[in-house]
Design a protein around this motif. Structure first.
Motif, short mmCIF file in Angstrom:
data_model
loop_
_atom_site.label_atom_id
_atom_site.label_comp_id
_atom_site.label_asym_id
_atom_site.label_seq_id
_atom_site.Cartn_x
_atom_site.Cartn_y
_atom_site.Cartn_z
N GLU A 1 0.83 -1.21 0.00
CA GLU A 1 0.00 0.00 0.00
C GLU A 1 0.86 1.26 0.00
O GLU A 1 1.67 1.45 0.91
N GLY A 2 0.72 2.09 -1.02
CA GLY A 2 1.49 3.33 -1.10
C GLY A 2 2.87 3.14 -1.72
O GLY A 2 3.59 4.11 -1.93
N THR A 3 3.23 1.89 -2.00
CA THR A 3 4.57 1.60 -2.54
C THR A 3 4.46 0.97 -3.93
O THR A 3 4.73 1.63 -4.92
N SER B 1 9.36 1.26 1.14
CA SER B 1 8.09 1.57 1.82
C SER B 1 7.79 3.06 1.73
O SER B 1 8.69 3.88 1.54
N ILE C 1 6.22 4.48 4.38
CA ILE C 1 6.00 4.87 5.79
C ILE C 1 7.34 4.97 6.51
O ILE C 1 8.08 3.97 6.60
N GLU D 1 8.26 2.47 9.22
CA GLU D 1 8.64 1.13 8.71
C GLU D 1 10.10 1.16 8.22
O GLU D 1 10.87 0.24 8.48
MG LIG Z 1 2.66 1.22 2.77
#
Ligand SMILES: [Mg+2]
Ligand SMILES: CSCCC(=O)C(=O)COP(=O)(O)O
Length: 227
Positions: free
Chosen positions: A11-13, A184, A186, A189
């Motif tokens: 997600e988001g990557t 990532s 985030i 993370e």
């Molecule tokens: Mg993510």
């Protein structure tokens, strides 16, 4: 070449946050209640319902109460392992029915193919269950991408913001920590992975900087040999 393996978030990557929040989570919220009611005695489902009762400290919760708890966890985006396992089962039905197609950014598809071809081992680490990971890549808009991956890790290896999770994953990957590049969106993370000795690269798809990490806005800007 120092980097031998690439471990990526989803997600988001590799995939849009909006696909997860506006497509996958609403699909699960809509279909999970009936799925749970109809399959509550199925062994793999019953195991997850018991885990929800344990995690919520409501050991006597009936199926309807468990459904309520699960819906509240979806609404707050809780990365709870039993919720993630059940979401994966519900999404499987959606992918099989052709109602869902996994979103993977074209730049991620191109880079993953190129890196696989160049001999890098590719792994996934997401809060989504391993089943959900195989579905998003296996039933993606770009076709079946699962042959590119050597392994998958989820929250059964630990939470994504804790360094110990990355140590667990590194051991399972059988690659030295410094030879793994973690991707990532985030920063917590990335910080956790860096503490475990992994190399890191942040994805900021809307631009900006993930402090303390090399940051790019697409996979096109990632050259593993430069880390
Ligand atoms: Mg993510
Ligand atoms: C495997 S697709 C669904 C992703 C998901 O459920 C989620 O919570 C996103 O977690 P990530 O660790 O990929 O940010």
């Amino acid at each position: 070449m120092s980097i031998k393996a690439i471990l990526t978030d989803i997600e988001g990557t590799t995939s849009a946050v909006s696909f997860v929040f506006d497509v996958l989570f609403p699909y699960a919220a809509k279909h999970l209640p009936d799925f749970v009611r109809q399959n509550a005695t199925r062994a793999d489902v019953a195991e997850q319902l018991d885990a929800v009762r344990r995690d919520s400290n409501e050991p006597q919760a009936d199926v309807e109460r468990v459904v309520e708890i699960l819906l509240s966890w979806i609404a707050e985006d809780r990365k709870a392992t039993p919720l993630k396992a059940l979401q994966g089962m519900v999404w499987e039905q959606g992918y099989q029915a052709g109602q869902l197609k996994g979103h993977v950014y074209p730049d991620a598809v191109d880079a993953l193919k190129r890196w696989h071809q160049a001999g890098y081992q590719l792994f996934v680490y997401s809060s989504g269950s391993i089943q959900a990971q195989k579905l998003i890549f296996g039933c993606s808009e770009a076709g079946d991408l699962t042959p590119l991956f050597s392994g998958y890790f989820d929250t059964t290896s630990g939470p994504k913001r804790e360094a110990q999770s990355y140590r667990n994953i590194q051991q399972a990957m059988r690659v030295e920590a410094e030879d793994i590049l973690f991707l990532s969106d985030i920063v917590e993370e990335l910080d956790a992975a860096q503490s475990a000795g992994l190399k890191t690269c942040g994805l900021a798809r809307e631009g900006g900087e993930l402090e303390g990490h090399v940051t790019v806005d697409s996979f096109t800007g990632i050259e593993p040999e430069a880390f």
